[in-house]
Design a protein around this motif. Structure first.
Motif, PDB file in Angstrom:
ATOM      1  N   LEU A   4      -4.145  -4.498 -10.396  1.00 11.84           N
ATOM      2  CA  LEU A   4      -4.160  -4.678 -11.627  1.00 11.84           C
ATOM      3  C   LEU A   4      -3.344  -5.747 -12.127  1.00 11.84           C
ATOM      4  CD1 LEU A   4      -5.509  -1.543 -13.362  1.00 11.84           C
ATOM      5  CD2 LEU A   4      -6.880  -3.332 -12.243  1.00 11.84           C
ATOM      6  N   ASN A   5      -2.165  -5.830 -11.488  1.00  9.62           N
ATOM      7  CA  ASN A   5      -1.021  -6.725 -11.926  1.00  9.62           C
ATOM      8  C   ASN A   5      -0.973  -7.578 -10.795  1.00  9.62           C
ATOM      9  OD1 ASN A   5       1.715  -7.841 -12.244  1.00  9.62           O
ATOM     10  ND2 ASN A   5       1.955  -6.435 -13.905  1.00  9.62           N
ATOM     11  N   LYS A   6      -0.857  -8.798 -11.033  1.00 12.78           N
ATOM     12  CA  LYS A   6      -0.872 -10.053  -9.721  1.00 12.78           C
ATOM     13  C   LYS A   6       0.515 -10.105  -9.270  1.00 12.78           C
ATOM     14  CE  LYS A   6      -5.268 -10.672 -10.025  1.00 12.78           C
ATOM     15  NZ  LYS A   6      -6.499 -10.152  -9.026  1.00 12.78           N
ATOM     16  N   VAL A   7       1.367  -9.656 -10.077  1.00 13.54           N
ATOM     17  CA  VAL A   7       3.011 -10.191  -9.470  1.00 13.54           C
ATOM     18  C   VAL A   7       3.588  -8.586  -9.167  1.00 13.54           C
ATOM     19  CG1 VAL A   7       5.099 -10.629 -10.296  1.00 13.54           C
ATOM     20  CG2 VAL A   7       3.245 -11.952 -11.459  1.00 13.54           C
ATOM     21  N   ILE A   8       3.336  -7.712  -9.619  1.00 13.22           N
ATOM     22  CA  ILE A   8       4.077  -6.553  -9.346  1.00 13.22           C
ATOM     23  C   ILE A   8       2.779  -5.466  -9.044  1.00 13.22           C
ATOM     24  CG2 ILE A   8       5.576  -4.493  -9.883  1.00 13.22           C
ATOM     25  CD1 ILE A   8       6.912  -7.147  -9.285  1.00 13.22           C
ATOM     26  N   GLU A   9       2.665  -4.780  -7.754  1.00  9.57           N
ATOM     27  CA  GLU A   9       1.632  -3.942  -7.633  1.00  9.57           C
ATOM     28  C   GLU A   9       2.055  -2.784  -7.959  1.00  9.57           C
ATOM     29  OE1 GLU A   9      -0.409  -2.309  -3.454  1.00  9.57           O
ATOM     30  OE2 GLU A   9       0.866  -3.908  -3.639  1.00  9.57           O
ATOM     31  N   VAL A  10       1.657  -2.031  -9.175  1.00  7.79           N
ATOM     32  CA  VAL A  10       2.062  -0.797  -9.663  1.00  7.79           C
ATOM     33  C   VAL A  10       1.365   0.511  -8.726  1.00  7.79           C
ATOM     34  CG1 VAL A  10       2.695  -1.790 -11.988  1.00  7.79           C
ATOM     35  CG2 VAL A  10       0.188  -0.464 -11.358  1.00  7.79           C
ATOM     36  N   GLU A  11       0.679   0.319  -8.053  1.00  2.57           N
ATOM     37  CA  GLU A  11      -0.060   1.415  -7.220  1.00  2.57           C
ATOM     38  C   GLU A  11       0.863   1.967  -6.266  1.00  2.57           C
ATOM     39  OE1 GLU A  11      -2.469  -1.226  -3.769  1.00  2.57           O
ATOM     40  OE2 GLU A  11      -3.508   0.066  -5.249  1.00  2.57           O
ATOM     41  N   PRO A  12       0.750   3.347  -6.101  1.00  2.00           N
ATOM     42  CA  PRO A  12       1.486   4.081  -5.139  1.00  2.00           C
ATOM     43  C   PRO A  12       1.631   3.403  -3.884  1.00  2.00           C
ATOM     44  CG  PRO A  12       0.208   5.743  -6.575  1.00  2.00           C
ATOM     45  CD  PRO A  12      -0.415   4.302  -6.813  1.00  2.00           C
ATOM     46  N   VAL A  13       2.619   4.230  -2.840  1.00  4.93           N
ATOM     47  CA  VAL A  13       2.275   3.626  -1.531  1.00  4.93           C
ATOM     48  C   VAL A  13       1.249   4.414  -0.749  1.00  4.93           C
ATOM     49  CG1 VAL A  13       3.828   3.603   0.733  1.00  4.93           C
ATOM     50  CG2 VAL A  13       4.805   2.890  -1.748  1.00  4.93           C
ATOM     51  N   LYS A  14       0.366   3.846  -0.205  1.00  7.15           N
ATOM     52  CA  LYS A  14      -0.810   4.384   0.425  1.00  7.15           C
ATOM     53  C   LYS A  14      -0.534   5.509   1.489  1.00  7.15           C
ATOM     54  CE  LYS A  14      -4.490   1.518  -0.966  1.00  7.15           C
ATOM     55  NZ  LYS A  14      -3.833   0.344  -1.966  1.00  7.15           N
ATOM     56  N   GLU A  15       0.824   4.787   2.463  1.00  5.09           N
ATOM     57  CA  GLU A  15       1.273   5.707   3.554  1.00  5.09           C
ATOM     58  C   GLU A  15       1.638   7.053   3.155  1.00  5.09           C
ATOM     59  OE1 GLU A  15       1.754   2.536   2.833  1.00  5.09           O
ATOM     60  OE2 GLU A  15       1.136   1.652   4.423  1.00  5.09           O
ATOM     61  N   MET A  16       1.903   7.506   1.867  1.00  5.88           N
ATOM     62  CA  MET A  16       2.293   8.636   1.251  1.00  5.88           C
ATOM     63  C   MET A  16       1.342   9.350   1.323  1.00  5.88           C
ATOM     64  SD  MET A  16       5.680   8.402   0.766  1.00  5.88           S
ATOM     65  CE  MET A  16       6.011   9.533  -0.266  1.00  5.88           C
ATOM     66  N   LEU A  17      -0.180   9.059   1.639  1.00  7.10           N
ATOM     67  CA  LEU A  17      -1.150  10.361   1.601  1.00  7.10           C
ATOM     68  C   LEU A  17      -1.434  10.444   3.078  1.00  7.10           C
ATOM     69  CD1 LEU A  17      -3.827   8.050  -0.376  1.00  7.10           C
ATOM     70  CD2 LEU A  17      -2.857  10.096  -1.041  1.00  7.10           C
ATOM     71  N   ASP A  18      -0.774  10.128   4.013  1.00  6.99           N
ATOM     72  CA  ASP A  18      -0.880  10.290   5.341  1.00  6.99           C
ATOM     73  C   ASP A  18      -0.309  11.755   5.804  1.00  6.99           C
ATOM     74  OD1 ASP A  18      -2.146   7.944   5.895  1.00  6.99           O
ATOM     75  OD2 ASP A  18      -0.495   6.976   6.699  1.00  6.99           O
ATOM     76  N   TYR A  19       0.671  12.175   4.994  1.00  3.60           N
ATOM     77  CA  TYR A  19       1.309  13.588   5.312  1.00  3.60           C
ATOM     78  C   TYR A  19       0.396  14.567   4.969  1.00  3.60           C
ATOM     79  CZ  TYR A  19       5.610  10.247   5.431  1.00  3.60           C
ATOM     80  OH  TYR A  19       6.405   9.473   5.793  1.00  3.60           O
ATOM     81  N   GLN A  20       0.254  15.581   5.713  1.00  2.00           N
ATOM     82  CA  GLN A  20      -0.667  16.858   5.728  1.00  2.00           C
ATOM     83  C   GLN A  20       0.244  18.174   5.771  1.00  2.00           C
ATOM     84  OE1 GLN A  20      -3.599  16.577   4.824  1.00  2.00           O
ATOM     85  NE2 GLN A  20      -3.768  14.317   4.855  1.00  2.00           N
ATOM     86  N   GLY A  21       1.531  18.170   5.042  1.00  4.39           N
ATOM     87  CA  GLY A  21       2.216  19.353   5.036  1.00  4.39           C
ATOM     88  C   GLY A  21       3.371  19.373   5.907  1.00  4.39           C
ATOM     89  N   LYS A  22       3.691  18.667   7.081  1.00  2.00           N
ATOM     90  CA  LYS A  22       4.882  18.878   7.658  1.00  2.00           C
ATOM     91  C   LYS A  22       5.652  17.353   7.889  1.00  2.00           C
ATOM     92  CE  LYS A  22       5.384  22.854   9.092  1.00  2.00           C
ATOM     93  NZ  LYS A  22       5.405  23.242  10.567  1.00  2.00           N
ATOM     94  N   TYR A  23       6.992  17.438   7.599  1.00  2.00           N
ATOM     95  CA  TYR A  23       7.743  16.207   8.024  1.00  2.00           C
ATOM     96  C   TYR A  23       8.731  16.734   9.030  1.00  2.00           C
ATOM     97  CZ  TYR A  23       6.145  15.627   3.227  1.00  2.00           C
ATOM     98  OH  TYR A  23       5.240  15.356   2.002  1.00  2.00           O
ATOM     99  N   GLY A  24       8.129  16.382  10.432  1.00  2.00           N
ATOM    100  CA  GLY A  24       8.920  16.937  11.378  1.00  2.00           C
ATOM    101  C   GLY A  24       8.638  18.574  11.351  1.00  2.00           C
ATOM    102  N   GLU A  25       9.835  19.303  11.514  1.00  2.00           N
ATOM    103  CA  GLU A  25       9.679  20.617  11.395  1.00  2.00           C
ATOM    104  C   GLU A  25       9.751  21.111  10.076  1.00  2.00           C
ATOM    105  OE1 GLU A  25      13.309  22.982  12.842  1.00  2.00           O
ATOM    106  OE2 GLU A  25      14.226  21.090  12.736  1.00  2.00           O
ATOM    107  N   TYR A  26       9.775  20.320   9.123  1.00  2.00           N
ATOM    108  CA  TYR A  26      10.039  21.015   7.803  1.00  2.00           C
ATOM    109  C   TYR A  26       8.557  20.646   7.121  1.00  2.00           C
ATOM    110  CZ  TYR A  26      14.874  20.218   9.006  1.00  2.00           C
ATOM    111  OH  TYR A  26      16.099  20.460   9.685  1.00  2.00           O
ATOM    112  N   GLY A  27       8.778  21.752   5.872  1.00  2.00           N
ATOM    113  CA  GLY A  27       7.370  21.778   4.980  1.00  2.00           C
ATOM    114  C   GLY A  27       6.716  22.664   5.175  1.00  2.00           C
ATOM    115  N   GLY A  28       5.290  22.710   5.257  1.00  2.00           N
ATOM    116  CA  GLY A  28       4.268  23.949   5.301  1.00  2.00           C
ATOM    117  C   GLY A  28       4.251  24.566   3.997  1.00  2.00           C
ATOM    118  N   ALA A  29       3.507  25.517   4.116  1.00  2.00           N
ATOM    119  CA  ALA A  29       3.034  26.472   2.881  1.00  2.00           C
ATOM    120  C   ALA A  29       3.277  27.622   3.436  1.00  2.00           C
ATOM    121  CB  ALA A  29       1.629  26.168   2.363  1.00  2.00           C
ATOM    122  N   PHE A  30       4.379  28.591   2.865  1.00  2.00           N
ATOM    123  CA  PHE A  30       4.684  29.963   2.997  1.00  2.00           C
ATOM    124  C   PHE A  30       4.467  30.715   1.769  1.00  2.00           C
ATOM    125  CE2 PHE A  30       6.706  27.121   6.086  1.00  2.00           C
ATOM    126  CZ  PHE A  30       6.784  28.160   7.218  1.00  2.00           C
TER     127      PHE A  30
END
Length: 397
Positions: A4-30
């Protein structure tokens, strides 16, 4: 999402959607079985809802017209001269409510409403997340409860008054150290007993999908900063600095630069005064364990159990840390340093007097680290000022 802004793109970084709970060995849901179904529903709904054009347009419009994004990238000429490097400040303190926290609360409450939640519950340490939650709930017409440690209620009294004025119910937590860790415990306990509530976690911690959700909504910081520095300087910075307790403003700042190997990335932890249990520098002195629903670094005692943290900054006073920051530490993509209370206080006063900008004491840790690392280096750097220091000026440091 449409830009919506031609100079500064205010939308989030789409790559952040790729993570599904793990960052290497870290993360998860306990988590207890009672929470598994709720978190799975949240994960599915997040993936389905936030990627729609309708959600994107609504979220970005609020960021622009209500929050005031994009936040400025300000060249701090006086600080730069003092340090001997070119320093830009990413001014999250100029957002509505005075910190980066509003980026996340707007996004999550929009999501919660679409999921049919009847109330919002949240935890807060420095009070900035609590204020941002109460603000967004007032805007979007949802009742909220804010859990806060009794010690933090005393040292962040101004933010407590702001939350109450905005209509939030502030609930004091008297257990343990009466700080952020205990507020998280209390909020999770309430969430288990009230499944129709929506738990709005404020930092980049906790069980999946919370780190993914918070990281996505905060990634607007780095997305903007990258475009702004290219526009102003014609190149990427040599380094970027941010403070971290749980790690949300830091991961938001770092996200757009992670693939740019030429950019050094520095995180400033709350170091307290020493390493003998008197610290909040989790990545410096902690070890990996399961804590509050995720596997990551945590400060521990001699038995390997979670222990208390200590920092002059309520927002950094937390023994755990983001699982993504744990991964970035181990892979050496990011460089994390402990900053003492005194170093942060000196930087708090330095930025106030050199630039007329009073930073949150949390953000002052990033300023202190930048001053130390950039002294007479002639480098180009970005420092994220995650919040303003109104809440800290009357404290007896």
């Amino acid at each position: 999402m449409e830009i919506l802004n031609k100079v500064i793109e205010v939308e989030p970084v789409k790559e952040m959607l790729d993570y599904q709970g793990k960052y290497g060995e870290y993360g998860g849901a306990f988590v207890p079985p009672v929470l598994e179904e709720q978190l799975e529903k949240l994960s599915v709904c997040f993936d389905e809802i936030v990627t729609t054009e309708e959600f994107g347009k609504e979220y970005i419009a609020i960021l622009k017209d209500y929050v005031g994004r994009p936040s400025p990238l300000y060249y701090a000429a006086n600080l730069s001269k003092y340090v001997g490097s070119r320093i830009y400040l990413k001014r999250e303190d100029l957002n509505h409510t005075g910190s980066h926290k509003i980026n996340n609360t707007i996004g999550q409450i929009l999501l919660a409403k679409k999921m049919g939640a009847t109330e919002i519950i949240a935890e807060t340490g420095a009070g900035q997340h609590g204020v941002a939650t109460a603000t967004a709930c007032a805007l979007l017409g949802v009742p909220c409860k804010i859990f806060m440690g009794a010690v933090d209620i005393q040292r962040q009294a101004l933010n407590v008054k702001r939350m109450e004025m905005l209509g939030a119910e502030v609930i004091a937590c008297d257990n343990g150290t009466q700080t952020l860790k205990d507020a998280v415990d209390a909020a999770l306990g309430y969430y288990i007993e009230h499944p129709d509530s929506y738990y709005l976690l404020g930092s980049h911690v906790g069980p999946h999908p919370y780190p993914k959700i918070v990281g996505y909504f905060q990634s607007v910081i780095g997305s903007e900063a990258k475009q702004q520095i290219l526009e102003k300087e014609g190149r990427l910075p040599d380094g970027i600095f941010a403070c971290l307790g749980g790690g949300s403003n830091a991961i938001g700042s770092f996200s757009a630069f992670l693939a740019d190997d030429e950019v050094a990335i520095y995180g400033a932890e709350g170091g307290g005064e020493d390493r003998n249990g008197n610290t909040a520098a989790t990545l410096t002195y902690g070890e990996p364990i399961v804590f509050q629903g995720t596997y990551s670094y945590c400060l521990t005692d001699e038995k390997g159990d979670p222990t208390f943290s200590k920092s002059v900054a309520a927002g950094l006073d937390y023994p755990g840390i983001s699982p993504q920051h744990a991964y970035l530490k181990d892979t050496k993509r990011c460089d994390y340093h402990s900053v003492t209370d005194q170093e942060a206080l000196d930087a708090f006063r330095l930025l106030s007097r050199l630039e007329g900008i009073i930073p949150a004491i949390e953000s002052s840790h990033a300023v202190a680290l930048a001053v130390k690392m950039l002294k007479n280096k002639g480098q180009l750097a970005i420092v994220t000022i995650s919040g303003r220091g109104d809440k800290d000026v009357e404290r007896d440091f």
